[in-house]
Design a protein around this motif. Structure first.
Motif, PDB file in Angstrom:
ATOM      1  N   LYS A 125     -40.604 -13.321   4.933  1.00  6.53           N
ATOM      2  CA  LYS A 125     -40.132 -13.158   6.314  1.00  6.53           C
ATOM      3  C   LYS A 125     -40.607 -14.311   7.188  1.00  6.53           C
ATOM      4  CE  LYS A 125     -38.445 -10.105   8.236  1.00  6.53           C
ATOM      5  NZ  LYS A 125     -37.020  -9.885   8.676  1.00  6.53           N
ATOM      6  N   LEU A 127     -40.499 -17.405   6.362  1.00  7.13           N
ATOM      7  CA  LEU A 127     -39.686 -18.587   6.133  1.00  7.13           C
ATOM      8  C   LEU A 127     -38.574 -18.676   7.184  1.00  7.13           C
ATOM      9  CD1 LEU A 127     -39.339 -18.436   2.232  1.00  7.13           C
ATOM     10  CD2 LEU A 127     -40.957 -19.792   3.590  1.00  7.13           C
ATOM     11  N   ASP A 128     -38.053 -19.886   7.369  1.00  8.84           N
ATOM     12  CA  ASP A 128     -36.980 -20.105   8.355  1.00  8.84           C
ATOM     13  C   ASP A 128     -35.822 -20.829   7.670  1.00  8.84           C
ATOM     14  OD1 ASP A 128     -35.589 -20.117  10.715  1.00  8.84           O
ATOM     15  OD2 ASP A 128     -36.618 -21.900  11.490  1.00  8.84           O
ATOM     16  N   PRO A 129     -34.708 -20.216   7.407  1.00 18.74           N
ATOM     17  CA  PRO A 129     -34.425 -18.800   7.682  1.00 18.74           C
ATOM     18  C   PRO A 129     -34.983 -17.926   6.572  1.00 18.74           C
ATOM     19  CG  PRO A 129     -32.512 -19.824   6.734  1.00 18.74           C
ATOM     20  CD  PRO A 129     -33.529 -20.924   6.865  1.00 18.74           C
ATOM     21  N   PRO A 130     -35.345 -16.673   6.830  1.00 19.48           N
ATOM     22  CA  PRO A 130     -35.883 -15.778   5.798  1.00 19.48           C
ATOM     23  C   PRO A 130     -34.800 -15.392   4.803  1.00 19.48           C
ATOM     24  CG  PRO A 130     -35.573 -14.571   7.833  1.00 19.48           C
ATOM     25  CD  PRO A 130     -35.272 -16.016   8.156  1.00 19.48           C
ATOM     26  N   ALA A 132     -32.528 -13.114   2.268  1.00 22.59           N
ATOM     27  CA  ALA A 132     -31.898 -11.818   2.553  1.00 22.59           C
ATOM     28  C   ALA A 132     -32.635 -10.663   1.905  1.00 22.59           C
ATOM     29  CB  ALA A 132     -30.444 -11.843   2.070  1.00 22.59           C
ATOM     30  N   ASP A 135     -36.233  -8.224   3.413  1.00 18.41           N
ATOM     31  CA  ASP A 135     -36.274  -6.854   3.951  1.00 18.41           C
ATOM     32  C   ASP A 135     -36.257  -5.818   2.830  1.00 18.41           C
ATOM     33  OD1 ASP A 135     -36.300  -7.858   6.511  1.00 18.41           O
ATOM     34  OD2 ASP A 135     -34.107  -7.820   6.691  1.00 18.41           O
TER      35      ASP A 135
END
Length: 264
Positions: A125, A127-130, A132, A135
């Protein structure tokens, strides 16, 4: 050392008899009437004498011994009769053991999985972007955490139930085991009071054996035997032996012989 066993004394009870005997010998000096035992006999001698008189000593406590053996045999018979119930109880205990293992392992495994999934999900979470599935990992971690909590609750309930069950099945006082201990102690007291101690008192009251007569050693270094050697004397001590006498034959010349022997 092999002791003489009384006819009614079983082999399995010899060790108990010797234990009671050793205890009585150890505390014999505390009794005033037996305070002089050590002056006449050693503990080893007294023990050997008592072992040789086992039949006499055990006969004095025959009633208590018979009761002790009877209680022991009844207890053994009851345990043999209840063998089937014991097997069933062992089976139930085995099944309960498997359930207990599963109950203990489930919270541990579930808790470990929950910690790993939550840790990996939290890192993803960040990371950028996290990703998929970050979650999804967090959701799975929460589910395993709930399973671990439920397992801990079940384990606590199981421990409580087991404790209550064990308290309900505890053996109360006055069972055959307790009766057997009382019978054994009663036999030991009877052996001591009516068998061993009177035997020790009789041994103390017995007269001491008369000492052997003292023998006087011979005056010389070599004892004198009961015969004497022949008398030998040298030839000079007696009169000289008679010497044999010899006479020479009479020889005459032919002139002095008879006329028929004269020569012409």
């Amino acid at each position: 050392m092999h002791m003489n066993v009384a006819p009614h004394l079983l082999t399995e009870d010899r060790a108990e008899f010797e234990r009671v005997l050793d205890e009585a010998l150890r505390t014999a000096h505390d009794r005033p009437e037996l305070a002089e035992l050590g002056d006449r006999f050693t503990t080893v001698q007294l023990r050997e004498m008592a072992l040789n008189a086992t039949a006499l000593i055990t006969t004095a406590a025959a009633v208590e011994y018979d009761h002790y053996v009877k209680v022991r045999e009844q207890l053994r018979s009851a345990s043999v009769t209840g063998g089937g119930g014991t097997g069933e109880a062992l089976g139930e205990a085995g099944g309960a053991g498997v359930v207990a293992i599963v109950t203990v392992l489930a919270p541990i495994l579930a808790g470990t999985a929950a910690v790993l999934l939550l840790l990996v999900g939290a890192v993803l979470k960040m990371l950028d972007p996290p990703p998929a599935f970050a979650d999804t990992l967090l959701t799975a971690g929460l589910m395993f955490g709930a399973v671990a909590a439920a397992g801990l609750l079940c384990a606590a309930v199981g421990l409580l139930v087991t404790a209550l069950r064990n308290s309900a099945t505890q053996v109360p006082a006055g069972t055959p085991d307790d009766e057997l201990s009382r019978a054994r102690r009663a036999w030991g007291r009877a052996l001591t009071d009516r068998g061993i101690l009177p035997f020790l008192r009789d041994a103390l009251a017995a007269p001491a054996p008369a000492p052997l007569p003292k023998q006087t050693p011979p005056s010389g270094r070599i004892p004198k035997v009961g015969y004497s050697g022949p008398d030998f004397t040298s030839p000079a001590d007696g009169p000289p032996p008679a010497r044999p006498t010899f006479t020479s034959p009479d020889f005459t010349s032919p002139d002095f012989g008879p006329p028929e022997h004269r020569t012409e």
